[in-house]
Design a protein around this motif. Structure first.
Motif, PDB file in Angstrom:
ATOM      1  N   THR A   1       6.351  -0.999  -8.534  1.00  0.00           N
ATOM      2  CA  THR A   1       6.067   0.368  -8.094  1.00  0.00           C
ATOM      3  C   THR A   1       7.087   1.344  -8.658  1.00  0.00           C
ATOM      4  O   THR A   1       6.757   2.483  -8.984  1.00  0.00           O
ATOM      5  CB  THR A   1       6.043   0.436  -6.553  1.00  0.00           C
ATOM      6  OG1 THR A   1       4.961  -0.374  -6.098  1.00  0.00           O
ATOM      7  CG2 THR A   1       5.857   1.844  -6.048  1.00  0.00           C
TER       8      THR A   1
ATOM      9  N   HIS B   1       2.527   3.290  -8.833  1.00  0.00           N
ATOM     10  CA  HIS B   1       1.359   2.865  -8.062  1.00  0.00           C
ATOM     11  C   HIS B   1       1.797   2.347  -6.696  1.00  0.00           C
ATOM     12  O   HIS B   1       2.974   2.126  -6.454  1.00  0.00           O
ATOM     13  CB  HIS B   1       0.584   1.784  -8.810  1.00  0.00           C
ATOM     14  CG  HIS B   1      -0.027   2.286 -10.073  1.00  0.00           C
ATOM     15  ND1 HIS B   1      -0.042   1.547 -11.221  1.00  0.00           N
ATOM     16  CD2 HIS B   1      -0.627   3.460 -10.379  1.00  0.00           C
ATOM     17  CE1 HIS B   1      -0.629   2.234 -12.189  1.00  0.00           C
ATOM     18  NE2 HIS B   1      -0.992   3.398 -11.695  1.00  0.00           N
ATOM     19  N   GLU B   2       0.832   2.083  -5.835  1.00  0.00           N
ATOM     20  CA  GLU B   2       1.164   1.628  -4.491  1.00  0.00           C
ATOM     21  C   GLU B   2       1.799   0.237  -4.505  1.00  0.00           C
ATOM     22  O   GLU B   2       1.613  -0.545  -5.433  1.00  0.00           O
ATOM     23  CB  GLU B   2      -0.063   1.661  -3.589  1.00  0.00           C
ATOM     24  CG  GLU B   2      -1.194   0.778  -4.021  1.00  0.00           C
ATOM     25  CD  GLU B   2      -2.436   0.972  -3.168  1.00  0.00           C
ATOM     26  OE1 GLU B   2      -3.091  -0.047  -2.886  1.00  0.00           O
ATOM     27  OE2 GLU B   2      -2.747   2.118  -2.795  1.00  0.00           O
TER      28      GLU B   2
ATOM     29  N   GLY C   1       0.789  -1.228   0.000  1.00  0.00           N
ATOM     30  CA  GLY C   1       0.000   0.000   0.000  1.00  0.00           C
ATOM     31  C   GLY C   1       0.820   1.276   0.000  1.00  0.00           C
ATOM     32  O   GLY C   1       0.302   2.341  -0.334  1.00  0.00           O
ATOM     33  N   ASP C   2       2.113   1.198   0.368  1.00  0.00           N
ATOM     34  CA  ASP C   2       2.957   2.395   0.352  1.00  0.00           C
ATOM     35  C   ASP C   2       3.195   2.884  -1.068  1.00  0.00           C
ATOM     36  O   ASP C   2       3.063   2.124  -2.034  1.00  0.00           O
ATOM     37  CB  ASP C   2       4.310   2.114   1.006  1.00  0.00           C
ATOM     38  CG  ASP C   2       4.256   2.114   2.515  1.00  0.00           C
ATOM     39  OD1 ASP C   2       3.189   2.427   3.081  1.00  0.00           O
ATOM     40  OD2 ASP C   2       5.288   1.791   3.130  1.00  0.00           O
ATOM     41  N   LEU C   3       3.583   4.142  -1.178  1.00  0.00           N
ATOM     42  CA  LEU C   3       3.801   4.739  -2.491  1.00  0.00           C
ATOM     43  C   LEU C   3       5.263   5.085  -2.768  1.00  0.00           C
ATOM     44  O   LEU C   3       5.542   5.734  -3.764  1.00  0.00           O
ATOM     45  CB  LEU C   3       2.949   6.010  -2.637  1.00  0.00           C
ATOM     46  CG  LEU C   3       1.451   5.773  -2.773  1.00  0.00           C
ATOM     47  CD1 LEU C   3       0.691   7.088  -2.676  1.00  0.00           C
ATOM     48  CD2 LEU C   3       1.144   5.074  -4.086  1.00  0.00           C
TER      49      LEU C   3
END
Length: 149
Positions: free
Chosen positions: A86, A91-92, A50-52
């Motif tokens: 990523t 994207h996440e 979920g991190d970017l």
């Protein structure tokens, strides 16, 4: 920065998704200033689902576990790349990556990659080709085993 450690790990890796770029030690010494070193202890989180953060890593020492929704997907050995999806997409993160023991990972952020592209375009292109090949192999495997959504 001891990029010879990183180069040795990449060259020693015998895996179907190994980083297949043909950078020499002199090339890696030019790439080195664009990389960050991350020293890992058992349980350290390298990236979280979920991190970017738009950074890829190449593991030089140690091991990593990749989990998706708390299910183990794979383990990574020295010389392997992680975070390539990523890195290219912005994207996440699709998975969480945790160190299984002490180790060293070398990171390349998107901003540093862009700077390297301006200063050393051939090296950036060679590295990009190698990482893109890893991404292609892993995407194909994900599609074949149903991990692709």
């Amino acid at each position: 920065m001891n990029v010879s450690q990183l180069m040795a790990a990449i060259e020693a890796l015998d895996a179907h998704d190994a980083l297949a770029c043909k950078l020499t030690l002199d090339d890696w010494k030019k790439v080195g200033p664009y990389l960050s070193q991350r020293f890992l202890n058992t349980g350290d989180v390298l990236m979280t689902e979920g991190d970017l953060s738009r950074e890829l890593y190449i593991l030089a020492e140690g091991g990593l576990e990749v989990t998706l929704r708390n299910h183990l997907i794979t383990t990574l050995a020295p010389g392997m790349v992680v975070g390539e999806g990523t890195f290219f997409s912005g994207h996440e993160r699709s998975a969480t990556v945790v160190a299984t023991g002490p180790g060293v990972a070398w990171g390349l952020s998107w901003d540093k990659f862009e700077a390297m592209s301006r200063q050393h375009p051939r090296l950036a292109l060679d590295l990009c080709r190698g990482v893109a090949a890893v991404l292609a192999v892993r995407m194909r495997e994900a599609v074949l085993v149903g991990h692709f959504a």
